[in-house]
Scaffold this active site. Structure first.
Site, PDB file in Angstrom:
ATOM      1  N   CYS A  28       0.811  -1.217   0.000  1.00 21.32           N
ATOM      2  CA  CYS A  28       0.000   0.000   0.000  1.00 21.32           C
ATOM      3  C   CYS A  28       0.848   1.273   0.000  1.00 21.32           C
ATOM      4  CB  CYS A  28      -0.955  -0.007   1.190  1.00 21.32           C
ATOM      5  SG  CYS A  28      -0.142  -0.111   2.804  1.00 21.32           S
ATOM      6  N   HIS A  48      -1.647   0.972   7.052  1.00 22.38           N
ATOM      7  CA  HIS A  48      -2.143   1.146   5.685  1.00 22.38           C
ATOM      8  C   HIS A  48      -1.885   2.575   5.211  1.00 22.38           C
ATOM      9  CE1 HIS A  48      -4.300   0.001   2.162  1.00 22.38           C
ATOM     10  NE2 HIS A  48      -5.325   0.818   2.362  1.00 22.38           N
ATOM     11  N   ASP A  71      -8.405   4.927  -2.591  1.00 21.74           N
ATOM     12  CA  ASP A  71      -7.457   3.890  -2.182  1.00 21.74           C
ATOM     13  C   ASP A  71      -7.171   3.000  -3.389  1.00 21.74           C
ATOM     14  OD1 ASP A  71      -6.095   1.719  -1.133  1.00 21.74           O
ATOM     15  OD2 ASP A  71      -7.249   1.660   0.723  1.00 21.74           O
TER      16      ASP A  71
END
Length: 599
Positions: free
Chosen positions: A160, A202, A217
């Protein structure tokens, strides 16, 4: 390094002066070239030819006009009005671009088809979601992770941090204000009810469009990792593009609460305890669920869950892997589920859904709860044949069952008898059957405890239970013109606690028993011996009716249209009702059979 052209110059101790002079000469020529080019081009053309020269303003922090009201107002799933159909050509173009020599050149290629800031963000988003795969190996081994934008672009994979970093860098090159955010997430590896502490786990992004900040995202937009944590699959997820902040916070909790873009903001404790609505929940058109907490505690051995939705949606559930310990009923705007765990302790509850118009019978998990049960209600043990959902609903209306006399899924009877009526909206044949775990009756015999009566477009089902207990009344249908098999539609739960109940079956109906015939008496297949028995039937288009016992008796047609008469059961063990359909025919057809008690 020249950020505009991507040229890199290496020098060594042996060639230092010479190479330095050459380098400076080239730089001067490049500088003169840029000046000449700028004199003959507009500033816009200049920046389009060299997108790496675009510079964004310093991102401003979120302000009051960026905030959205919490909880969600059940309107758009996105924070910005987006017409996805207008993106079709742009999206298709982004998927075809295969430039990976540099971030600058990639952005330059992508922006050839993008004009507005929204289009620029969209084309960058689509490219990353379809070209960067999640680095499962890097996730498990931090030393093998590559998160710098140039490394992510070169290898085509990252975690991520790399997704968010590359997205931010590409937006900067494109002249879009973009922030890389970090925080906690309810994603890969998350367990229901867990607490969050320590470092963030994250990363995602915020982009500035139309005077407001918006969240996205690209990691979660690109695909999924399987349950074994070994394989990534590209599976594009539109939900995480400019997601409404009140939905984004379901599984994203930023380190800086200002980046929730909400008023009021949620605390970490609220984030931990709140029910997680995954993207499929909203993509299927679901709006809300109760309770809103991931942990449910039963009261007196039961708990109730409800879901609200707009479109017609079908649901099912699994409590510890089975759907036996609950009653799920469909509503026009959602569903209601009552669960009755049959053991104490914590148990996992999953709720699944699918669109009713879907041609595939595939349900998607949309909600997960942890149920904490302190006591068990033993009286709520349902038959294994009970199929979810239970009872009539908008779905059964679509199948032709209109205006049910019993709208509730459970029918309680004290004397073991009940009657259900429907108005039929379709020309269908109906097959009803009775099932119970404790019954020793065969399926064919248990079906004889149901009498089906048609009166025009209305149908009645009389049910006489063979004994006390819990029974499932199932309905199957098929088109009358269809020679194929019957299809299950829905079922009821019928309960009787009276242990004195012991009803015999209805008389056996032969194939000549027509749909429009109606039997009023006697309804019991077992008749008393040596007794006079009153018969009363309603049948259209019949010329003569006989009852064959020890002797043969003729029934007479009354003024109100009933065939009536008294017959004696002396000297016989079986009794038959026969009809003469046409006065010109010389034979009778058997339509009913009774048994006579032995002395």
């Amino acid at each position: 390094m020249s950020p505009a052209l991507g040229l890199q110059w290496e020098t060594s101790s042996n060639q230092g002066v010479q190479n330095t002079g050459v380098a400076w000469g080239i730089r001067i020529h490049l500088f003169l070239f840029v000046l000449l080019f700028a004199e003959n081009c507009s500033a816009h053309t200049f920046l389009c030819c060299f997108p790496a020269f675009e510079r964004t303003e310093a991102p401003r922090p979120p302000s009051a006009k960026d905030l959205h009201v919490y909880p969600w107002d059940k309107s758009s799933l996105k924070s910005l009005a987006v017409d996805l159909q207008k993106f079709e050509k742009l999206d298709a173009y982004a998927l075809k671009v295969n430039t990976k020599s540099s971030v600058e050149e990639l952005v330059q290629t992508l922006l050839k088809q993008a004009r507005t800031d929204l289009e620029k963000v969209r084309v960058i988003w689509m490219w990353i979601c379809h070209h960067i795969e999640y680095d499962v190996v890097g996730f498990h081994n931090k030393s093998l992770r590559l998160c710098e934008p140039t490394d992510v672009l070169r290898t085509g994979k990252s975690v991520c941090e790399g997704y968010a970093g590359l997205f931010q860098q590409m937006c900067r090159v494109a002249g879009i204000q973009c922030m890389k955010l970090s925080g906690y997430s309810k994603g890969y590896g998350y367990k229901i009810g867990q607490t969050f502490q320590g470092n963030s786990d994250h990363a995602w992004n915020a982009v500035f469009l139309d005077g407001r900040w918006h969240l996205l995202d690209s990691t979660w937009g690109s695909g999924t990792v399987d349950d074994t944590s070994t394989k990534f699959t590209f599976r594009y997820n539109e939900f995480y593009f400019l997601t409404h902040p009140a939905l984004f916070v379901n599984n994203h909790f930023p380190d800086n609460s200002n980046w929730q873009l909400l008023k009021p903001t949620l605390t970490l404790k609220q984030f931990e305890s709140n029910l997680q609505h995954n993207s499929d929940f909203y993509k299927l058109g679901l709006l809300d669920a109760h309770p809103q907490t991931a942990l449910i505690r039963t009261e007196n051995g039961t708990a109730t869950i409800s879901v609200e939705c707009r479109p017609s949606t079908l649901f099912t559930f699994k409590l510890e892997g089975t759907d036996e310990h609950g009653l799920l009923t469909l509503r026009k705007q959602g569903m209601k589920l009552e669960i009755y765990p049959q053991k104490t302790g914590r148990q996992e509850l999953q709720i699944f859904a699918r669109p009713s118009k879907s041609t595939e019978d595939v349900y998607t998990c949309v909600l997960e709860y942890i149920v904490e049960c302190k006591s068990v209600d033993k009286s709520r043990r349902f038959p294994k044949d009970l199929h979810q959902p239970v009872g009539p609903s908008w779905f059964t209306e679509k199948q032709g069952f209109l205006r049910p006399s019993h709208p509730d899924p459970i029918i309680h009877t004290n004397d073991g008898r009940c009657s259900l009526t429907f108005t039929m909206g379709k020309d269908i044949s109906i097959l009803a059957s009775l099932h119970a775990d404790s019954s020793s009756l065969s399926e064919e015999m248990s079906r004889q405890h149901i009498m089906q009566i048609h009166r025009g477009n209305q149908v009645e089902f009389k049910v006489h239970l063979p004994h006390a207990g819990s029974f499932v009344l199932k309905f199957f249908t098929k088109k009358k013109s269809d020679p194929g098999s019957y299809t299950f539609v829905f079922n009821y739960l019928i309960t009787c606690l009276n242990t004195e109940v012991k009803w015999p079956a209805f008389p056996l109906r032969y194939s000549k028993w027509a749909e429009g015939y109606e039997l009023l008496e006697p309804l019991s297949r077992l008749l008393p011996a040596n007794r006079n028995v009153q018969f009363k039937l309603k049948m259209q288009g019949i010329s003569k009716v006989l009852v064959q016992a020890g002797d043969t008796y003729t029934l007479t047609l009354s003024r109100d249209g009933f065939w009536e008469g008294t017959c004696n059961t002396t000297g016989c063990t079986e009794l038959f009702v026969m009809v003469h359909e046409n006065a010109n025919h010389g034979y009778y057809s058997h339509i009913l059979k009774y048994d006579v008690e032995t002395q």
